[in-house]
Design a protein around this motif. Sequence first.
Motif, PDB file in Angstrom:
ATOM      1  N   ALA A 232       0.847  -1.195   0.000  1.00 30.64           N
ATOM      2  CA  ALA A 232       0.000   0.000   0.000  1.00 30.64           C
ATOM      3  C   ALA A 232       0.880   1.241   0.000  1.00 30.64           C
ATOM      4  CB  ALA A 232      -0.926   0.004   1.212  1.00 30.64           C
ATOM      5  N   TRP A 233       0.335   2.318  -0.558  1.00 27.49           N
ATOM      6  CA  TRP A 233       1.016   3.609  -0.555  1.00 27.49           C
ATOM      7  C   TRP A 233       0.323   4.532   0.442  1.00 27.49           C
ATOM      8  CZ3 TRP A 233       0.305   2.122  -6.018  1.00 27.49           C
ATOM      9  CH2 TRP A 233       1.504   1.737  -6.636  1.00 27.49           C
ATOM     10  N   LEU A 234       1.114   5.299   1.159  1.00 26.86           N
ATOM     11  CA  LEU A 234       0.590   6.247   2.132  1.00 26.86           C
ATOM     12  C   LEU A 234      -0.017   7.449   1.411  1.00 26.86           C
ATOM     13  CD1 LEU A 234       0.498   6.538   5.245  1.00 26.86           C
ATOM     14  CD2 LEU A 234       2.625   7.849   5.075  1.00 26.86           C
ATOM     15  N   MET A 235      -1.224   7.840   1.814  1.00 25.49           N
ATOM     16  CA  MET A 235      -1.911   8.963   1.171  1.00 25.49           C
ATOM     17  C   MET A 235      -1.842  10.252   1.994  1.00 25.49           C
ATOM     18  SD  MET A 235      -5.337   6.938  -0.146  1.00 25.49           S
ATOM     19  CE  MET A 235      -6.087   8.376  -0.897  1.00 25.49           C
ATOM     20  N   GLU A 236      -1.424  10.152   3.244  1.00 24.73           N
ATOM     21  CA  GLU A 236      -1.358  11.338   4.101  1.00 24.73           C
ATOM     22  C   GLU A 236       0.094  11.702   4.390  1.00 24.73           C
ATOM     23  OE1 GLU A 236      -4.040  11.612   7.477  1.00 24.73           O
ATOM     24  OE2 GLU A 236      -5.121   9.850   6.734  1.00 24.73           O
ATOM     25  N   ARG A 237       0.336  13.018   4.489  1.00 26.65           N
ATOM     26  CA  ARG A 237       1.688  13.495   4.757  1.00 26.65           C
ATOM     27  C   ARG A 237       1.646  14.773   5.582  1.00 26.65           C
ATOM     28  NH1 ARG A 237       4.170  12.892  -1.360  1.00 26.65           N
ATOM     29  NH2 ARG A 237       4.117  10.614  -1.441  1.00 26.65           N
ATOM     30  N   ILE A 238       2.760  15.021   6.252  1.00 25.92           N
ATOM     31  CA  ILE A 238       2.989  16.302   6.908  1.00 25.92           C
ATOM     32  C   ILE A 238       4.068  17.007   6.101  1.00 25.92           C
ATOM     33  CG2 ILE A 238       3.666  17.495   9.019  1.00 25.92           C
ATOM     34  CD1 ILE A 238       1.058  15.977   9.301  1.00 25.92           C
ATOM     35  N   THR A 239       3.738  18.149   5.533  1.00 28.39           N
ATOM     36  CA  THR A 239       4.693  18.866   4.690  1.00 28.39           C
ATOM     37  C   THR A 239       5.773  19.518   5.552  1.00 28.39           C
ATOM     38  OG1 THR A 239       3.528  20.986   4.761  1.00 28.39           O
ATOM     39  CG2 THR A 239       2.795  19.373   3.114  1.00 28.39           C
ATOM     40  N   PRO A 240       6.884  19.947   4.935  1.00 23.98           N
ATOM     41  CA  PRO A 240       7.926  20.654   5.695  1.00 23.98           C
ATOM     42  C   PRO A 240       7.399  21.900   6.406  1.00 23.98           C
ATOM     43  CG  PRO A 240       8.786  19.946   3.572  1.00 23.98           C
ATOM     44  CD  PRO A 240       7.317  19.657   3.558  1.00 23.98           C
ATOM     45  N   ARG A 241       6.284  22.445   5.918  1.00 18.54           N
ATOM     46  CA  ARG A 241       5.683  23.621   6.565  1.00 18.54           C
ATOM     47  C   ARG A 241       4.730  23.230   7.683  1.00 18.54           C
ATOM     48  NH1 ARG A 241       3.292  27.159   1.744  1.00 18.54           N
ATOM     49  NH2 ARG A 241       2.660  28.405   3.567  1.00 18.54           N
ATOM     50  N   GLY A 242       4.618  21.918   7.934  1.00 16.38           N
ATOM     51  CA  GLY A 242       3.768  21.455   9.023  1.00 16.38           C
ATOM     52  C   GLY A 242       2.314  21.261   8.655  1.00 16.38           C
ATOM     53  N   GLU A 243       1.987  21.321   7.362  1.00 15.62           N
ATOM     54  CA  GLU A 243       0.600  21.141   6.936  1.00 15.62           C
ATOM     55  C   GLU A 243       0.291  19.657   6.752  1.00 15.62           C
ATOM     56  OE1 GLU A 243       0.809  23.383   3.352  1.00 15.62           O
ATOM     57  OE2 GLU A 243       0.102  25.238   4.294  1.00 15.62           O
ATOM     58  N   HIS A 244      -0.875  19.262   7.212  1.00 14.64           N
ATOM     59  CA  HIS A 244      -1.335  17.874   7.062  1.00 14.64           C
ATOM     60  C   HIS A 244      -2.111  17.791   5.747  1.00 14.64           C
ATOM     61  CE1 HIS A 244      -3.403  14.177   9.113  1.00 14.64           C
ATOM     62  NE2 HIS A 244      -2.871  13.893   7.940  1.00 14.64           N
ATOM     63  N   VAL A 245      -1.563  17.067   4.766  1.00 16.55           N
ATOM     64  CA  VAL A 245      -2.166  17.043   3.437  1.00 16.55           C
ATOM     65  C   VAL A 245      -2.516  15.614   3.041  1.00 16.55           C
ATOM     66  CG1 VAL A 245      -0.934  19.111   2.690  1.00 16.55           C
ATOM     67  CG2 VAL A 245       0.072  16.858   2.266  1.00 16.55           C
ATOM     68  N   LEU A 246      -3.433  15.531   2.080  1.00 17.10           N
ATOM     69  CA  LEU A 246      -3.857  14.245   1.524  1.00 17.10           C
ATOM     70  C   LEU A 246      -3.372  14.161   0.081  1.00 17.10           C
ATOM     71  CD1 LEU A 246      -5.680  11.665   1.990  1.00 17.10           C
ATOM     72  CD2 LEU A 246      -7.494  12.966   0.850  1.00 17.10           C
ATOM     73  N   VAL A 247      -2.673  13.094  -0.246  1.00 17.29           N
ATOM     74  CA  VAL A 247      -2.172  12.863  -1.604  1.00 17.29           C
ATOM     75  C   VAL A 247      -2.992  11.725  -2.205  1.00 17.29           C
ATOM     76  CG1 VAL A 247      -0.169  12.296  -3.024  1.00 17.29           C
ATOM     77  CG2 VAL A 247       0.131  13.591  -0.900  1.00 17.29           C
TER      78      VAL A 247
END
Length: 305
Positions: A232-247
């Motif tokens: 499985a591939w991860l769809m959620e990330r925390i960007t270097p700016r600290g934003e919680h994003v969905l890919v």
Amino acid sequence: MDAFAATRLAAGTAFLVVAAASDFRTRRVRDPLWIGLGTLGLVVLASQLVVESAPWSAWSFAGSAALLFYAVFFGRPLTEEDGFHARPVRIALFLVAGVMWIAPLAVTGAVPATGSTPAMASTPVMIVVYQALYRLRVLHGGADAKGLMAITLLVPTYPNALPFPLLVADPRVDSALRIVFPFSLVVWVDAAIVSLAIPVGLFIFNALRRDFAIPQAFLGYRARLDALPTHAWLMERITPRGEHVLVLFPKRGENPADDIARLRAAGVDRAWVTPKTPFMVPLLIGFLLAFLVGNLLLAVLGLGR
């Protein structure tokens, strides 16, 4: 169903069953399988061309497709991560393949107006198309592209499989479709239609778990980060700016370790993942459907009967 069609159906089914089993277990299909299927396809094609006393143009198209096919598996590519590399032998091979494709089209009368030879002209083209679709990430796995290339060599023209397929094109468009919509493309389209069941199944699975987030509920499911599924591939990330994003469509080949660490640091213990779908299973079904039922897209567009 003639002997060539029966041989192609049996061989394609056997190889794709092995590929589907490997893809389901490991999400990998080794290159020798596709090399074997493509080579077998060329042997069957050569036998058919001899039996039918095919013109030289058909042999030229077949040779062009063979060169392009084997170039996928042998030798180093012209473009790598560090840029373009001018490799004279490889460039010469592509030029020869191009000449073998262009020559019959350039010589008046070399390609008969009827028969299977005109459709053979699409065979080298489809090898290039599937490679391009992989580069553009339309085809997500290398095995997907290589499998379709091998199927292109195995069934370069529509097989004589009467009384199959059950769904045939309207006679007014049939001859054109045989050229612009080669058999391997029918396999891919049928497989893609079969694959539509996957997002529906994922949504039902998520609905039963009361996870109704849209659109990710159609693309994946929530999984614990401490027991992240292997395939499985991860769809959620925390960007270097600290934003919680969905890919929604993660890139293949990425290492999720850093993303998992950042998500955990942000207090996330369950995240959305998208499964690495074993496309060889739909491809196997698509191959059988293309042979026995026909082009499902014709039914959708109302061009079949």
